[in-house]
Design a protein around this motif. Structure first.
Motif, PDB file in Angstrom:
ATOM      1  N   LYS A   1       9.378   2.452  13.022  1.00  0.00           N
ATOM      2  CA  LYS A   1      10.332   1.539  12.357  1.00  0.00           C
ATOM      3  C   LYS A   1      10.378   2.175  10.895  1.00  0.00           C
ATOM      4  O   LYS A   1      11.273   1.571  10.180  1.00  0.00           O
ATOM      5  N   LEU A   2       9.574   3.024  10.289  1.00  0.00           N
ATOM      6  CA  LEU A   2       9.675   3.552   8.794  1.00  0.00           C
ATOM      7  C   LEU A   2      10.705   4.437   8.748  1.00  0.00           C
ATOM      8  O   LEU A   2      11.063   5.231   9.739  1.00  0.00           O
ATOM      9  N   SER A   3      11.327   4.620   7.477  1.00  0.00           N
ATOM     10  CA  SER A   3      12.398   5.608   7.059  1.00  0.00           C
ATOM     11  C   SER A   3      11.638   7.029   7.273  1.00  0.00           C
ATOM     12  O   SER A   3      10.163   7.286   7.319  1.00  0.00           O
ATOM     13  N   ARG A   4      12.608   8.098   7.224  1.00  0.00           N
ATOM     14  CA  ARG A   4      11.994   9.270   7.411  1.00  0.00           C
ATOM     15  C   ARG A   4      10.957   9.834   6.497  1.00  0.00           C
ATOM     16  O   ARG A   4      10.029  10.289   6.422  1.00  0.00           O
ATOM     17  N   ASP A   5      11.514   9.578   5.021  1.00  0.00           N
ATOM     18  CA  ASP A   5      10.676   9.433   3.926  1.00  0.00           C
ATOM     19  C   ASP A   5       9.436   8.865   3.782  1.00  0.00           C
ATOM     20  O   ASP A   5       8.325   9.469   3.561  1.00  0.00           O
ATOM     21  N   GLU A   6       9.399   7.529   4.556  1.00  0.00           N
ATOM     22  CA  GLU A   6       7.913   7.042   4.650  1.00  0.00           C
ATOM     23  C   GLU A   6       7.259   7.596   5.496  1.00  0.00           C
ATOM     24  O   GLU A   6       5.769   7.725   5.401  1.00  0.00           O
ATOM     25  N   GLN A   7       7.566   8.167   6.638  1.00  0.00           N
ATOM     26  CA  GLN A   7       6.932   8.727   7.732  1.00  0.00           C
ATOM     27  C   GLN A   7       6.275  10.044   7.329  1.00  0.00           C
ATOM     28  O   GLN A   7       5.352  10.316   7.439  1.00  0.00           O
TER      29      GLN A   7
ATOM     30  N   THR B   1       1.701   6.557 -10.262  1.00  0.00           N
ATOM     31  CA  THR B   1       3.173   6.370  -9.426  1.00  0.00           C
ATOM     32  C   THR B   1       2.830   6.602  -8.066  1.00  0.00           C
ATOM     33  O   THR B   1       3.342   5.905  -7.100  1.00  0.00           O
ATOM     34  N   MET B   2       1.987   7.454  -7.593  1.00  0.00           N
ATOM     35  CA  MET B   2       1.691   7.737  -6.252  1.00  0.00           C
ATOM     36  C   MET B   2       0.938   6.554  -5.634  1.00  0.00           C
ATOM     37  O   MET B   2       1.320   6.094  -4.606  1.00  0.00           O
ATOM     38  N   ARG B   3       0.009   5.822  -6.520  1.00  0.00           N
ATOM     39  CA  ARG B   3      -0.719   4.843  -6.000  1.00  0.00           C
ATOM     40  C   ARG B   3       0.482   3.465  -5.744  1.00  0.00           C
ATOM     41  O   ARG B   3       0.194   2.845  -4.726  1.00  0.00           O
TER      42      ARG B   3
ATOM     43  N   ASP C   1       1.244   1.597  -2.264  1.00  0.00           N
ATOM     44  CA  ASP C   1       0.990   0.138  -2.192  1.00  0.00           C
ATOM     45  C   ASP C   1       2.278  -0.426  -1.616  1.00  0.00           C
ATOM     46  O   ASP C   1       2.164  -1.346  -0.663  1.00  0.00           O
ATOM     47  N   ASP C   2       3.401   0.044  -2.079  1.00  0.00           N
ATOM     48  CA  ASP C   2       4.753  -0.506  -1.485  1.00  0.00           C
ATOM     49  C   ASP C   2       4.989  -0.129  -0.103  1.00  0.00           C
ATOM     50  O   ASP C   2       5.138  -0.891   0.763  1.00  0.00           O
TER      51      ASP C   2
ATOM     52  N   LYS D   1       5.035  -3.047   3.044  1.00  0.00           N
ATOM     53  CA  LYS D   1       6.129  -2.775   4.196  1.00  0.00           C
ATOM     54  C   LYS D   1       5.500  -2.673   5.467  1.00  0.00           C
ATOM     55  O   LYS D   1       6.018  -3.542   6.218  1.00  0.00           O
ATOM     56  N   ILE D   2       4.729  -2.008   5.855  1.00  0.00           N
ATOM     57  CA  ILE D   2       3.719  -1.870   7.050  1.00  0.00           C
ATOM     58  C   ILE D   2       3.179  -3.292   7.505  1.00  0.00           C
ATOM     59  O   ILE D   2       3.599  -3.716   8.638  1.00  0.00           O
TER      60      ILE D   2
END
Length: 88
Positions: free
Chosen positions: A39-45, A71-73, A77-78, A82-83
């Motif tokens: 269900k996550l976007s390709r970028d999130e995957q 920034t990566m952290r 966290d975002d 979402k998950i």
């Protein structure tokens, strides 16, 4: 071809209704909810896969992406937030 996960008409999450074996042609029909990961976007995957491949090191991911650790952290966290929402 990328698996569609959002309905083009109403923007709700799609379910899987049919799968087919490319080897023998067997079809499986039903109404199955997608796993959270799909269900996550390709970028999130990709982010999750990179996290896994970097042995869970946000520091290493930040270095590879030439981003700061904070920034990566924040991205992590975002994604966690979402998950959590998708699991409800």
């Amino acid at each position: 071809m990328k698996l569609p996960i959002i309905c083009p008409s109403c923007d709700h999450t799609l379910n899987v209704s049919q799968m087919k074996c490319p080897d023998c042609g067997t079809n499986v029909n039903g109404d199955y909810e997608l796993p959270v990961f799909l269900k996550l976007s390709r970028d999130e995957q990709d982010f999750i896969m990179n996290f896994f491949l970097s042995s869970g090191s946000i520091k290493e991911m930040a270095k590879q992406a030439t981003l700061s650790y904070p920034t990566m952290r924040n991205k992590m966290d975002d994604l966690i937030q979402k998950i959590d929402q998708l699991k409800k």
